[in-house]
Write a protein that holds these residues in place. Structure first.
Motif, PDB file in Angstrom:
ATOM      1  N   THR A  68     -28.763  14.763  12.947  1.00  0.00           N
ATOM      2  CA  THR A  68     -27.548  15.989  13.466  1.00  0.00           C
ATOM      3  C   THR A  68     -26.891  15.563  14.774  1.00  0.00           C
ATOM      4  O   THR A  68     -25.897  16.103  14.938  1.00  0.00           O
ATOM      5  N   GLY A  92     -28.011  21.755  14.198  1.00  0.00           N
ATOM      6  CA  GLY A  92     -28.911  21.109  14.818  1.00  0.00           C
ATOM      7  C   GLY A  92     -30.400  21.908  14.747  1.00  0.00           C
ATOM      8  O   GLY A  92     -30.681  22.391  13.653  1.00  0.00           O
ATOM      9  N   GLU A  93     -31.001  21.920  15.868  1.00  0.00           N
ATOM     10  CA  GLU A  93     -32.498  22.628  15.934  1.00  0.00           C
ATOM     11  C   GLU A  93     -32.245  24.161  15.431  1.00  0.00           C
ATOM     12  O   GLU A  93     -33.210  24.571  14.715  1.00  0.00           O
ATOM     13  N   ASP A  94     -31.569  24.610  15.910  1.00  0.00           N
ATOM     14  CA  ASP A  94     -31.155  26.245  15.866  1.00  0.00           C
ATOM     15  C   ASP A  94     -31.158  26.171  14.174  1.00  0.00           C
ATOM     16  O   ASP A  94     -31.686  27.477  13.835  1.00  0.00           O
ATOM     17  N   ARG A  96     -32.361  24.298  11.986  1.00  0.00           N
ATOM     18  CA  ARG A  96     -33.606  24.035  11.286  1.00  0.00           C
ATOM     19  C   ARG A  96     -34.508  25.105  11.426  1.00  0.00           C
ATOM     20  O   ARG A  96     -34.937  25.709  10.529  1.00  0.00           O
ATOM     21  N   ARG A  97     -34.425  25.778  12.692  1.00  0.00           N
ATOM     22  CA  ARG A  97     -35.569  26.969  12.741  1.00  0.00           C
ATOM     23  C   ARG A  97     -35.182  28.139  11.824  1.00  0.00           C
ATOM     24  O   ARG A  97     -35.959  28.744  11.336  1.00  0.00           O
ATOM     25  N   SER A 374     -29.758  18.060   4.828  1.00  0.00           N
ATOM     26  CA  SER A 374     -30.352  19.314   5.520  1.00  0.00           C
ATOM     27  C   SER A 374     -29.404  20.634   5.182  1.00  0.00           C
ATOM     28  O   SER A 374     -29.928  22.002   5.769  1.00  0.00           O
TER      29      SER A 374
END
Length: 460
Positions: A68, A92-94, A96-97, A374
């Motif tokens: 990402t 991004g990580e947001d 994915r969570r 993803s």
């Protein structure tokens, strides 16, 4: 080896002209551009801006596997329609969570519970089908998938079910068009103003559903996704906010309602024009099998993908993709039509041949109706189950008459591409089956009849 500073060839026409070309002939236009410029080419179109179109599986795999930090969500995406809490709007990580919270309800025992709901809604809707005369199936498929999502995702019944059932088709149709058209968000007569009014009405109804769920002492016993999301927690122990919950529910509706219904209408259109396949599917259904039906649905999605493209945005200063180095800010568009229509990926690609998928699963870097990486559609298993049950019920309860009519043309409905005549069918109820009761199941009492508000003979 990358060609530094060099982009693939492409049209030099003004952005507005390329946009008009893309809107007027989305499938044929892509094929013509590939024939002229090769597998990878550049375009400059409204919404996406300067973009590189790819369809070569190795490049698609490279894109879907990229981190990402290199490529991520499009800047102009469905999040602007579905809300900032939508999975489409996260990066991004947001992302994915949030995705981690949404994956569990689409697998395991919950899918088995949803299968019963799909069959109930299919039987109820098809009880009103006319026999012996042509009608468009798309409106029926829309009602089936909407009712399924309202029950399985929203846990709606009674007044909220009826209100959402009246509101959401209009809201989704308008939002689908706004997502692909460069319409100004402000102005007295802007359609965005009408959409925002619908969204306020939607938020009020969903707010009541969330409040009821929070008060429900038997929430653990419910199978609907709203109940699961109300109880879910992020890794830090925090819960989703109400706005975030509302955004996720409309995201799941948008991702699984119109696209699934449109694929089912295409399935009717394709099967009527391939009587040998239709004959074998009926024989298999009567024997209790499913392998050919599952293969046929894969082939419908290959030959008639309802979404033309999926995309990513280049986030790094320069990203190597195949022979090219793409600058920051460029959009990369995966042309699903070009991939599925390529004889190198699928021999005799123009032929409708479900046997190509018998005994083998499709390569997910060649067959991409659900996107990939993803950001692959998290409801893919749900949609596959739903389509399987609807087609199984259709073949079990009705004789679907073949036709020698010409193929139905592609018709853009905004985000999705549907059969122009709505997937017209002629059916007769199978003599060995009694007509099922149209009484609503217990979980869905007090709703309006399945045949309203639009009679299935009206479209097309």
């Amino acid at each position: 080896m990358a060609t530094t500073g060099t982009l693939p060839p492409g049209s030099t026409a003004p952005r507005w002209a390329q946009g008009a070309y893309a809107l007027s002939m989305p499938q044929r236009g892509m094929r013509r551009l590939r024939d002229r410029y090769g597998d990878t080419f550049t375009v400059d179109v409204p919404i996406f801006g300067r973009s590189v179109v790819i369809s070569e599986p190795a490049e698609v795999k490279q894109l879907f596997q990229a981190g990402t930090d290199d490529v991520d969500n499009l800047e102009r995406n469905l999040g602007r329609v579905l809300g900032p809490g939508s999975l489409f709007a996260r990066e991004g990580e947001d992302h994915r969570r949030q995705r981690k919270l949404l994956v569990p309800p689409f697998h395991g025992r919950r899918l088995a519970a949803y299968e019963r709901i799909v069959e109930e809604e299919t039987v109820r809707e098809m009880a009103g089908w006319p026999q012996g005369r042509a009608f468009a199936t798309l409106p029926s498929m829309m009602r089936i998938t909407l009712n399924v999502i309202l029950r399985a995702v929203f846990g709606a019944e009674g007044a909220e079910f009826a209100e959402l059932r009246a509101l959401l088709p209009r809201m989704v149709t308008l939002g689908s068009r706004l997502a692909v058209l460069p319409v100004p968000p402000r102005g007295r007569f802007s359609p965005w103003r009408r959409f925002r009014a619908m969204r306020r009405e939607y938020d009020a109804i969903v707010g009541r559903l969330i409040s009821a769920a929070e008060r429900d002492g038997a929430l653990d016993e419910r199978d609907d996704i709203l109940a699961m999301l109300v109880q879910s927690r992020y890794d830090d122990g925090s819960a989703m906010g109400r706005g975030e919950l509302a955004d996720q529910l409309i995201t799941l509706l948008t991702a699984g309602h119109e696209t699934t219904a449109t694929t089912l209408a295409w399935a009717v259109e394709r099967l009527r024009r391939h009587p040998a396949v239709l004959h074998d599917l009926v024989a298999e259904a009567d024997a209790g099998g499913s392998a050919l039906r599952e293969a046929a649905l894969l082939e419908v999605q290959r030959t008639r993908p309802v979404i033309d493209i999926v995309g990513r945005q280049v986030k790094a200063d320069g990203v190597t993709l195949g022979r090219w180095t793409l600058p920051k800010g460029y959009t990369v568009l995966v042309s699903i039509v070009l991939m599925h229509d390529d004889d190198r990926n699928f021999p005799d690609a123009r032929a409708f041949d479900p046997s190509r998928f018998l005994g083998s699963k499709p390569d997910l870097y060649q067959w991409v109706p659900f996107g990939g990486g993803s950001r692959r559609c998290l409801g893919a298993a749900f949609a596959t189950m739903e389509m399987n049950v609807v087609v199984r019920t259709l073949l079990r309860d009705f004789v679907l008459a073949p036709t020698d009519e010409r193929d139905e043309r592609w018709h853009s409905r905004g985000v999705a591409s549907a059969p122009a005549k709505g997937g017209r069918a002629v059916v007769h109820r199978r003599a060995h089956r009694a007509a099922p009761s149209t009484a609503a199941p217990a979980a869905a009492q007090s709703r309006t009849p399945a045949t309203s508000p639009t009679d299935p003979t009206e479209a097309g």
